[in-house]
Every structure is written in structure tokens, then in C-alpha cells.
Design an enzyme around this catalytic site. Structure first.
Site, PDB file in Angstrom:
ATOM      1  N   GLU A 290      -0.412   8.570  13.070  1.00  8.95           N
ATOM      2  CA  GLU A 290      -1.038   9.843  13.420  1.00  8.95           C
ATOM      3  C   GLU A 290      -1.765   9.828  14.757  1.00  8.95           C
ATOM      4  O   GLU A 290      -2.884  10.320  14.863  1.00  8.95           O
ATOM      5  CB  GLU A 290      -2.010  10.234  12.303  1.00  8.95           C
ATOM      6  N   HIS A 314       2.431  14.764   6.550  1.00  3.00           N
ATOM      7  CA  HIS A 314       1.441  13.710   6.358  1.00  3.00           C
ATOM      8  C   HIS A 314       0.698  13.405   7.667  1.00  3.00           C
ATOM      9  O   HIS A 314      -0.533  13.455   7.727  1.00  3.00           O
ATOM     10  CB  HIS A 314       2.117  12.447   5.820  1.00  3.00           C
ATOM     11  N   GLU A 315       1.455  13.119   8.713  1.00  2.00           N
ATOM     12  CA  GLU A 315       0.806  12.748   9.982  1.00  2.00           C
ATOM     13  C   GLU A 315       0.029  13.927  10.558  1.00  2.00           C
ATOM     14  O   GLU A 315      -1.042  13.747  11.132  1.00  2.00           O
ATOM     15  CB  GLU A 315       1.839  12.221  10.988  1.00  2.00           C
ATOM     16  N   HIS A 318      -3.355  14.249   8.957  1.00  2.60           N
ATOM     17  CA  HIS A 318      -4.346  13.305   9.499  1.00  2.60           C
ATOM     18  C   HIS A 318      -5.169  13.922  10.641  1.00  2.60           C
ATOM     19  O   HIS A 318      -6.238  13.409  10.974  1.00  2.60           O
ATOM     20  CB  HIS A 318      -3.646  12.059  10.039  1.00  2.60           C
ATOM     21  N   GLU A 337      -6.323   7.963   3.933  1.00  2.00           N
ATOM     22  CA  GLU A 337      -4.963   8.103   3.396  1.00  2.00           C
ATOM     23  C   GLU A 337      -4.880   8.914   2.102  1.00  2.00           C
ATOM     24  O   GLU A 337      -3.909   9.634   1.892  1.00  2.00           O
ATOM     25  CB  GLU A 337      -4.311   6.728   3.219  1.00  2.00           C
ATOM     26  N   ASP A 392      -4.461  -4.935   7.588  1.00  4.90           N
ATOM     27  CA  ASP A 392      -3.046  -4.556   7.616  1.00  4.90           C
ATOM     28  C   ASP A 392      -2.236  -5.187   6.485  1.00  4.90           C
ATOM     29  O   ASP A 392      -1.089  -4.818   6.261  1.00  4.90           O
ATOM     30  CB  ASP A 392      -2.413  -4.961   8.952  1.00  4.90           C
ATOM     31  N   TYR A 400      -3.389   5.580  -1.006  1.00  9.95           N
ATOM     32  CA  TYR A 400      -2.589   6.801  -0.830  1.00  9.95           C
ATOM     33  C   TYR A 400      -2.507   7.601  -2.131  1.00  9.95           C
ATOM     34  O   TYR A 400      -2.879   8.758  -2.195  1.00  9.95           O
ATOM     35  CB  TYR A 400      -1.162   6.461  -0.396  1.00  9.95           C
TER      36      TYR A 400
HETATM   37  N1  BES Z   1      -1.882   5.701   9.327  1.00  9.04           N
HETATM   38  C1  BES Z   1      -0.731   5.390   8.569  1.00  9.04           C
HETATM   39  C2  BES Z   1      -0.016   4.148   9.059  1.00  9.04           C
HETATM   40  C3  BES Z   1      -0.859   2.891   9.033  1.00  9.04           C
HETATM   41  C4  BES Z   1      -1.699   2.606   7.980  1.00  9.04           C
HETATM   42  C5  BES Z   1      -0.779   1.990  10.079  1.00  9.04           C
HETATM   43  C6  BES Z   1      -2.472   1.432   7.981  1.00  9.04           C
HETATM   44  C7  BES Z   1      -1.536   0.831  10.086  1.00  9.04           C
HETATM   45  C8  BES Z   1      -2.390   0.558   9.026  1.00  9.04           C
HETATM   46  C9  BES Z   1       0.259   6.560   8.547  1.00  9.04           C
HETATM   47  O1  BES Z   1      -0.364   7.801   8.507  1.00  9.04           O
HETATM   48  C10 BES Z   1       1.045   6.464   7.271  1.00  9.04           C
HETATM   49  O2  BES Z   1       0.453   6.558   6.237  1.00  9.04           O
HETATM   50  N2  BES Z   1       2.364   6.293   7.374  1.00  9.04           N
HETATM   51  C11 BES Z   1       3.259   6.210   6.235  1.00  9.04           C
HETATM   52  C12 BES Z   1       3.990   7.500   6.022  1.00  9.04           C
HETATM   53  C13 BES Z   1       3.425   8.413   5.006  1.00  9.04           C
HETATM   54  C14 BES Z   1       4.345   9.608   4.795  1.00  9.04           C
HETATM   55  C15 BES Z   1       3.036   7.798   3.706  1.00  9.04           C
HETATM   56  C16 BES Z   1       4.313   5.161   6.539  1.00  9.04           C
HETATM   57  O3  BES Z   1       4.332   4.656   7.671  1.00  9.04           O
HETATM   58  O4  BES Z   1       5.106   4.860   5.671  1.00  9.04           O
HETATM   59 ZN    ZN Z   2      -1.301   8.134   6.653  1.00 11.26          ZN
END
Ligand code: BES
Ligand code: ZN
Length: 623
Positions: A290, A314-315, A318, A337, A392, A400
Site C-alpha cells: 500500500e 485491500h491496498e 490501507h 491489516e 516479516d 488479517y
Molecule cells: N501491507 C501488506 C504487505 C506486507 C505486510 C508487507 C507485512 C510486509 C509486511 C499488504 O497490504 C498486504 O496485505 N498484501 C497482501 C494482499 C492482501 C489482499 C491480503 C499480500 O501481499 O498477499
Molecule cells: Zn494489507
């Protein structure tokens, strides 16, 4: 000296020692660091603005130049504590004048090295001349072969959670907010874009100027450089991609402006001027990121039928939950999340209707039940103490899906109207601020519960946030569409061949439910029957492919072997790679095959992905 005096002296001496220990403890101990994943001490000095002047060198694989930090010194401190990881610090000057001294601390796993800069209480600006390392974990340097066009190299960053420090020296904590400007020099045939105001055409000299006027936390710093083109989607929305991908991307994301309007209708004004999407090459390790004003997205959502655009919702969501009101530390990640997953579903419901949204919610609920089965109890509360852990690496279905179910429970208990009003004013009153779990609970108690003791009891807020598993007031999402799918599975189980099932109007989500609801263990003949009828092995939809390939590995169906190798070598999205490598690792032959594929594929993955897979396969990383 009498005994009393002696005791008094001893007492004073002990007091002195205790004082010294406490003072020392305060200086280097965690009490000055509100965030266990950052060396910064924002209670003393906080960075308010970043001025970045850097060049991108594809040959040397470095981003180098000067980062000037504008400071607010709250306590008259004379040391600035910053985060760095794998950065070469060349020179530091104060207020555009004299050079100053600095010290780099010991390297710590995933945290990197503390950078302590000497300055004076009057110092307003610290300029750091630096270079990133070719191994910088935030950056992926792609060769031309790894792009769609095959002619130009590509660079992109991924700063969340604590990787910004690998390409910019900064106070790398989500509890800090700064505005930024950047001047970025890139090879003249490429375009640079950032999480800021962006160009829509290439600059003839390869120099780009950016401005982010809204204050953001450092994990939202982002940069991409490549052969990019822009196409408008609506008045406030657009898409960037390589020329070979731009038409498909514009088709796929045609509803983006509608989503933006829907989101504003739900939670109040969009505060970031424009909303654009950048489609990256397939090695992008996440589905989406995001980055403000410019979501970074995987090309694996370009399914050709717009069926995976919940990721855009989703993004986009955010932009409120995360970018506008930000988790104070990674322990509070669920505030980013969980809220976003809930809002994602509300945007999808507004744009595509409740039947669609219910399919999505049901799939998320299934993912949550699976995570609850697999995770240790200590990882299942919404709030998790991550001291000593790499944020991470923490499995996130809880943040989520339990997070969004918690908000769904609040919504259904107090009623949608009341809950929506509560959320809109939550965003309004905390815009551009950070939020801790405790502060949110407090706000919830004051503004939603407001002294209603019966309601307080029914909500079980503390069980949800601090307790393991799912409280007994958890709603259970269901989908009428999925009942139709389950009926067909029953028919198949009782002997109807796959080719004779009623699946004419099925969408991606019906198919995902179909595959996930099949018996765990299938014979190679059954797998072949399904494949013959529905051509799963050849699907162009990455979600369906990942599900099918995982089942193929589990059931030793070799008809999909070649696609599996292809998929693993061309796609770098960690969410797809992990289940496949995990499934392969379960048998000795599978493990051997995993290692064989990984040997070829690893150099094409982003560090976020290959570091996770290194751990899984027990391969020593050479970086
Ligand atoms: N912000 C997250 C990606 C993220 C989370 C990067 C933690 C590094 C550490 C992003 O918004 C996200 O949640 N992406 C998901 C997609 C979503 C539709 C569930 C993904 O990448 O799968
Ligand atoms: Zn996210």
C-alpha cells in the site's frame, strides 16, 4: 563514624549505584525505544522531513547519495539514533556545514546497525552521504530477462516492515511520521516512480523530482525504476506498467475509480490526492503493497477477468487503515491489516454486491480456521509481543482474518449504521497519527460502548485482542454461492464424472472453494479426471494454479509437474511459493525436487521470499 553513619553511607552508595544503573539503562535500554524493532529514540529527537538526493546505479546495484533529515529536538539531546542495515555511511554534515562524528553499532540479526550521530541541541538538519549494498534486503535488481520487455533492467523496493533502513538511513519505526522530497537520477531510458507525486512520462535526462506532502512512516517509502508507461483509469486513478503489460492492466483495474468512490462513501475523504497502481514484474514478493499514492502490485492478479481485484480494494483501504491511522509498532500490526481486510470486504460489497463479498469473506474464514489449527496458541491473539522476532516472519492470517472477523463481530452486534459512523469518526479524529492497541481499546470503550455494561460483556473485546483462538461470539461467514459448489462436490463424490458437473457460471472464487472442499486425499485417477474436465494445470489464474499445484504435490499427481517447475521459477510471490515448497518438503523425493527447482529459481526471487525459503529448506544463504 558510628554504625548509623556507616549504614547511611552504604544506603547513599546503593542509591547512587541504583541511580547510575537506571540512568544507564535509560540511555541504552529499551525504555528510550518505544519500538523494539528500531534503534531510534523519537521521544528525544524526531525526524520530521526527509530530503533524498540519490542516483540509481544498475551496474553497481546501489542507490547512493545524500539523505538530509530535518529534525525536531524535543529534549535538547546531542545524539541522534538512526536505523541502518547494510548501508555504507560515507560522511555526515550538520546544517549544510561542518562534518560531524558518528558511530555504527554492532550488527544484529534483521535489525541491522544503530547509527549514532553527534550533533548539538541547535542542529536543524543532518545530511548523511551513503550508499546501499547490492544485498539490500528491500531492493530487488532485475535483469532484463526478468521483465516483460526483456530489454531493460528493473528495480523496486519493499520497505515494510523494517527494510527501509537497507536503502535510506532513517528512524525506521511505524510510530514516526515525516514528509519527504526526493531527487532521483536513473538511466535516461527508464522512468522512476515513488510513493509520492509521480511523473506520467519519462524525463529526457533521467532526473525525477518527487514530493510527498502528507507525513508518512518510513515503511511507506518506495521507489521503482523501469521501462514504465502510464495510463489513466479515471480522474483520480491510473496505472503504471511495462508497455507489454499496460493494456491488460488497464482492463483488469477498470473499476478502480469506482472503488475509490465507494471507499470515500464508507470512511470519509481520500487524503492522498491521487490513487495509482504500479504493476511490477512477477518476482514481487507480495500480492500488493500500500505505498501511498501508488500501490505496488504483483502481475499475478492480472487474471484477464478482473476476478482478483479484491487486492486493489485491500491496498486502497490501507489509505485509511494503515497509511492515515498507522500501527504504532509491529505488535499492533492487526490494527493495519485487520481493519484493512474488513474494509476491503465492505468496498467489494459496495461495488460488486453482497453475494460476491460473502464468497470472499467465507474464503478468508476458511483461511483463519486453517491458521488456528496450525499455529501455536501464543501466535493467535490479535496483539502479539514480537520482541526478538523478525516482524516479516510472523504468520499473518490472524492479524488479517481474525482482525477482520473481530470488526465484523462489532458491526453485527451494534448494527452497521452505528459501526460505520464510529469508524468514520475514528479515522477523522486520528488522521496522520499512530495508534497502539491499548489506545484503540480505550477509544472503542469511550465511543462505541459508552458505559453500556451489557454491550461490554457481549463484545468480549479483551478475549479477542489478548486471548488465543476464537471467542464464542465470533460470527460465521457463509455463502449461498458456495452451497451450490458443495452440492456439485457431493455429486462428484457419489460417482458423477467431473465433466458432468454443473459449473457453467462459476467464477475464480467458486473454483477456489471447489478445490479446497475436495477430500484431502485423492487418487491420481481422480486428479486426472478433474484435470481433464477443468484443465486446472493450464489455468492462467495464479490463485487457482497455486491451489491445484499444492494438491498435485500432496497427491503425487505428476501431470502437473512441468507447470509446477514453471510456476516456481517465474513467480516470486511468497504467499504462493511457501505452500508449494512446504508441500514438496513433506517427502524425501519431493524435498529433492524442491531443492533442484530452488537452485535455479532462487536468484530470481526477492530477499523477502528467498530468506523465508532458505529457512524452510535449510539452505545456507550466501548473502
Ligand atoms: N501491507 C501488506 C504487505 C506486507 C505486510 C508487507 C507485512 C510486509 C509486511 C499488504 O497490504 C498486504 O496485505 N498484501 C497482501 C494482499 C492482501 C489482499 C491480503 C499480500 O501481499 O498477499
Ligand atoms: Zn494489507
Amino acid at each position: 563514624m558510628n554504625l548509623f553513619d556507616g549504614q547511611k553511607q552504604l544506603f547513599l552508595f546503593l542509591l547512587l549505584i541504583a541511580g547510575a544503573i537506571m540512568a544507564g539503562g535509560c540511555q541504552s535500554g529499551p525504555s528510550q525505544r518505544p519500538d523494539v524493532h528500531s534503534y531510534s529514540r523519537p521521544d528525544e529527537v524526531v525526524v520530521r522531513h526527509l530530503d533524498l538526493d540519490v542516483a540509481v546505479d544498475f551496474e553497481g546495484k546501489t542507490v547512493s547519495g545524500v539523505a538530509t533529515l530535518r529534525l525536531e529536538n524535543k529534549t535538547g539531546a546531542s545524539k541522534l539514533y538512526l536505523d541502518t542495515r547494510d548501508l555504507e555511511i560515507r560522511k555526515i554534515t550538520l546544517d549544510n556545514g561542518p562534518q560531524t562524528t558518528f558511530k555504527l553499532g554492532e550488527e544484529e540479526p534483521f535489525l541491522g546497525r544503530e547509527l549514532v550521530v553527534d550533533f548539538t541541541p541547535e542542529t536543524k538538519m543532518v545530511s548523511i552521504e551513503y550508499a546501499s549494498s547490492p544485498q539490500a534486503a528491500a531492493l530487488q535488481w532485475l535483469s532484463p530477462e526478468q521483465t516483460a520487455g526483456k530489454k531493460h533492467p528493473f528495480l523496486f523496493s519493499q520497505s515494510q516492515a523494517i527494510l527501509a533502513r537497507t536503502w535510506v538511513p532513517c528512524q525506521d519505526s511505524p510510530g514516526i511520521r515525516m514528509t519527504y522530497n526526493a531527487r532521483v537520477k536513473v538511466p535516461a531510458e527508464l522512468m522512476a516512480v515513488m510513493s509520492a507525486s509521480n511523473p506520467t512520462a519519462k524525463s529526457p535526462n533521467g532526473i525525477y523530482n518527487f514530493e510527498m506532502r502528507q507525513p508518512i512512516p518510513p515503511y511507506l517509502l518506495a521507489l521503482a525504476v523501469g521501462d514504465l508507461e502510464f495510463r489513466a483509469l479515471g480522474p483520480h486513478t491510473g496505472v503504471y506498467a511495462e508497455p507489454q503489460v499496460i493494456a491488460g492492466a488497464a482492463f483488469e483495474f477498470a473499476d478502480t475509480e469506482k472503488m475509490l468512490v465507494a471507499a470515500e462513501g464508507l470512511y470519509g475523504p481520500y487524503r492522498w490526492d491521487r490513487y495509482d497502481i504500479l504493476v511490477l514484474p512477477p518476482s514481487f514478493p507480495y500480492g500488493g503493497m500500500e505505498n501511498p499514492r501508488l500501490t505496488f502490485a504483483t502481475p499475478t492478479i492480472l487474471a484477464g477477468d478482473r476476478s482478483l481485484v479484491a487486492l486493489v480494494a485491500h491496498e486502497l483501504a490501507h489509505s485509511w487503515s494503515g497509511n492515515l491511522v498507522t500501527n504504532a509498532t509491529w505488535n499492533d500490526f492487526w490494527l493495519n491489516e485487520g481493519f484493512t481486510s474488513y474494509f476491503e470486504n465492505r468496498i467489494m460489497e459496495t461495488v460488486y454486491g453482497p453475494r460476491y463479498a460473502k464468497m470472499l469473506a467465507t474464503l478468508d474464514y476458511q483461511a483463519l480456521l486453517k491458521a488456528l489449527q496450525e499455529l501455536p496458541e501464543k501466535d493467535t491473539p490479535l496483539y502479539i509481543d514480537l520482541s526478538g522476532r523478525d516482524p516479516d516472519d510472523v504468520p499473518s492470517a490472524i492479524a488479517y482474518d481474525k482482525g477482520s472477523l473481530f470488526l465484523r463481530m462489532l458491526e453485527t452486534t451494534v448494527g452497521r449504521e452505528k459501526f460505520d459512523a464510529f469508524l468514520a469518526s475514528y479515522f477523522e479524529s486520528h488522521a496522520f497519527q499512530t495508534m497502539t492497541t491499548a489506545k484503540f481499546v480505550d477509544y472503542l470503550e469511550k465511543n462505541l460502548i459508552a458505559g453500556d455494561q451489557d454491550l461490554e460483556k457481549r463484545l468480549k473485546i479483551r478475549d479477542w485482542i489478548y486471548g488465543a483462538g476464537l471467542p464464542d461470539n465470533a460470527p460465521v461467514p457463509t455463502s449461498d454461492e458456495f452451497k451450490l459448489v458443495e452440492n456439485q462436490i457431493e455429486r462428484w463424490k457419489t460417482g458423477t464424472p467431473a465433466g458432468q458437473l454443473d459449473s457453467n457460471d462459476w467464477t475464480t472464487h467458486h473454483w477456489l472453494h471447489f478445490l479446497r472442499s475436495l477430500p484431502q486425499s485423492l487418487t491420481p485417477e481422480q486428479m486426472a479426471d478433474l484435470d481433464k474436465a477443468f484443465a486446472f494445470t493450464k489455468t492462467g489464474n495464479a490463485e487457482i494454479a497455486c491451489q491445484w499445484l499444492t494438491m498435485s504435490v500432496q497427491n503425487q499427481y505428476h501431470g502437473a509437474d512441468q507447470r509446477l517447475g514453471d510456476f516456481l521459477t517465474h513467480i516470486g510471490r511468497r504467499k504462493f511459493l511457501m505452500p508449494l515448497y512446504i508441500a514438496l518438503s513433506k517427502t524425501p523425493q519431493g524435498k529433492e525436487k524442491a531443492l533442484e527447482i530452488y537452485r535455479q529459481a532462487r536468484s530470481g526471487y526477492h530477499p523477502v521470499s528467498y530468506l523465508s525459503i532458505d529457512k524452510l529448506l535449510g539452505v545456507g544463504s550466501s548473502d
